[in-house]
Scaffold this motif. Structure first.
Motif, short mmCIF file in Angstrom:
data_model
loop_
_atom_site.label_atom_id
_atom_site.label_comp_id
_atom_site.label_asym_id
_atom_site.label_seq_id
_atom_site.Cartn_x
_atom_site.Cartn_y
_atom_site.Cartn_z
N ILE A 60 0.84 -1.21 0.00
CA ILE A 60 0.00 0.00 0.00
C ILE A 60 0.87 1.25 0.00
CG2 ILE A 60 -1.65 1.33 1.37
CD1 ILE A 60 -2.82 -1.43 2.25
N ALA A 61 1.95 1.24 0.77
CA ALA A 61 2.85 2.40 0.81
C ALA A 61 3.46 2.67 -0.56
CB ALA A 61 3.95 2.17 1.84
N GLY A 62 3.88 1.61 -1.26
CA GLY A 62 4.44 1.77 -2.59
C GLY A 62 3.43 2.35 -3.57
N ILE A 63 2.20 1.85 -3.52
CA ILE A 63 1.15 2.37 -4.40
C ILE A 63 0.89 3.85 -4.11
CG2 ILE A 63 -1.32 2.21 -4.95
CD1 ILE A 63 -1.00 -0.89 -4.45
N MET A 64 0.76 4.18 -2.84
CA MET A 64 0.54 5.58 -2.46
C MET A 64 1.69 6.47 -2.92
SD MET A 64 -1.10 5.03 1.33
CE MET A 64 -0.99 6.76 1.75
N ALA A 85 1.28 -1.68 -9.43
CA ALA A 85 1.40 -2.96 -8.74
C ALA A 85 2.74 -2.99 -8.01
CB ALA A 85 1.32 -4.11 -9.74
N VAL A 86 2.74 -3.50 -6.80
CA VAL A 86 3.95 -3.61 -6.00
C VAL A 86 3.99 -5.04 -5.45
CG1 VAL A 86 5.26 -2.72 -4.04
CG2 VAL A 86 3.79 -1.17 -5.36
N ASP A 87 5.00 -5.79 -5.85
CA ASP A 87 5.11 -7.20 -5.46
C ASP A 87 6.41 -7.45 -4.70
OD1 ASP A 87 2.66 -8.18 -6.62
OD2 ASP A 87 3.59 -7.79 -8.56
N PHE A 88 6.37 -8.44 -3.84
CA PHE A 88 7.51 -8.80 -3.00
C PHE A 88 7.79 -10.29 -3.13
CE2 PHE A 88 5.55 -5.09 -1.27
CZ PHE A 88 6.60 -4.29 -0.87
N ARG A 89 9.07 -10.63 -3.25
CA ARG A 89 9.51 -12.02 -3.21
C ARG A 89 10.44 -12.15 -2.01
NH1 ARG A 89 9.37 -10.77 -8.51
NH2 ARG A 89 11.57 -10.33 -8.71
N LEU A 90 10.11 -13.08 -1.12
CA LEU A 90 10.87 -13.29 0.10
C LEU A 90 11.65 -14.59 -0.01
CD1 LEU A 90 8.34 -11.46 0.83
CD2 LEU A 90 8.73 -12.19 3.15
N TYR A 91 12.93 -14.53 0.32
CA TYR A 91 13.81 -15.69 0.27
C TYR A 91 14.40 -15.92 1.66
CZ TYR A 91 13.37 -14.85 -4.73
OH TYR A 91 12.87 -14.66 -6.00
N ALA A 92 13.80 -16.85 2.39
CA ALA A 92 14.23 -17.12 3.76
C ALA A 92 15.62 -17.73 3.82
CB ALA A 92 13.22 -18.04 4.46
N GLU A 98 13.00 -9.12 -2.53
CA GLU A 98 13.02 -8.38 -3.80
C GLU A 98 11.68 -7.68 -3.98
OE1 GLU A 98 14.00 -11.21 -6.84
OE2 GLU A 98 16.03 -11.51 -6.06
N VAL A 99 11.75 -6.41 -4.29
CA VAL A 99 10.58 -5.59 -4.57
C VAL A 99 10.53 -5.37 -6.07
CG1 VAL A 99 9.41 -3.40 -4.09
CG2 VAL A 99 10.99 -4.36 -2.39
N GLU A 100 9.36 -5.55 -6.67
CA GLU A 100 9.20 -5.22 -8.09
C GLU A 100 7.90 -4.46 -8.26
OE1 GLU A 100 8.64 -7.40 -12.33
OE2 GLU A 100 10.32 -8.09 -11.09
N THR A 101 7.98 -3.36 -9.00
CA THR A 101 6.81 -2.51 -9.22
C THR A 101 6.50 -2.40 -10.70
OG1 THR A 101 8.11 -0.46 -9.37
CG2 THR A 101 7.39 -1.15 -7.17
N ALA A 119 9.04 1.48 -5.70
CA ALA A 119 10.01 0.49 -5.24
C ALA A 119 10.77 1.00 -4.02
CB ALA A 119 10.98 0.13 -6.37
N SER A 120 11.17 2.26 -4.06
CA SER A 120 11.92 2.85 -2.94
C SER A 120 11.10 2.89 -1.66
CB SER A 120 12.37 4.27 -3.29
OG SER A 120 13.17 4.27 -4.44
N VAL A 121 9.89 3.39 -1.76
CA VAL A 121 9.05 3.53 -0.57
C VAL A 121 8.56 2.17 -0.08
CG1 VAL A 121 6.90 4.52 0.32
CG2 VAL A 121 8.45 5.92 -1.05
N GLY A 122 8.32 1.25 -0.98
CA GLY A 122 7.98 -0.11 -0.54
C GLY A 122 9.11 -0.71 0.29
#
Length: 163
Positions: A60-64, A85-92, A98-101, A119-122
């Motif tokens: 939501i922050a990235g979209i805003m 669109a703001v998507d996140f990929r998490l690698y434990a 990784e953030v991709e917008t 991307a920055s704000v996300g």
């Protein structure tokens, strides 16, 4: 060498006049990387971060942020965004996020700054929500991945993992 577009003939900062350009569909994709510890990724995935749902809040922050880019970056035109669109990929396994917008607009000017701002704000929002657990997180590799539309047409980073 291409000349800078945001300077007038006297060298002063100026907003580019796009009134003579045709409005076309334009897209931009951008990315960022957050490096943290593997246990932080697990806390995010298990919704155990005390501030709440990290991914939903950062999305939501990235979209805003994309919608407010012209308020944040001098000389940017306000754009009627049709999609963000703001998507996140998490690698434990290695503590990497990784953030991709993606930003889309039909306009007379490009949408790269909106994608980069998202991307920055996300990424900054992930940091803010997780800093109590890992203040050593590192945000890096904020970069344009791809753009389409406009006079220059299609451009894509050869190696999207390269900053």
């Amino acid at each position: 060498m291409q000349e800078l577009t945001h300077l007038d003939s006297g060298g002063a900062a100026a907003m580019v006049d796009v009134s003579g350009k045709t409005a076309t569909r334009r897209e931009a994709r951008a990315g960022a990387v957050i490096q943290t510890r593997p246990d932080v990724i697990e806390l995010i995935e298990q919704a155990l971060i005390k501030k709440g749902d990290v991914v939903a809040t950062a999305r939501i922050a990235g979209i805003m942020a994309a919608k407010k880019t012209s308020d944040l970056i001098p000389l940017c035109h306000p754009l009627p965004l049709s999609k963000v669109a703001v998507d996140f990929r998490l690698y434990a396994d290695n503590g990497r996020i990784e953030v991709e917008t993606l930003c889309v607009v039909t306009s007379q000017t490009g949408v790269e700054m909106e994608a980069l701002t998202a991307a920055s704000v996300g990424a900054l929002t992930v940091y803010d929500m997780c800093k109590a657990v890992d203040p050593a997180m590192k945000i890096s590799d904020i970069r344009l991945l791809e753009k389409q539309g406009g006079k220059r047409g299609h451009w894509q980073r050869e190696d999207p993992t390269d900053a």
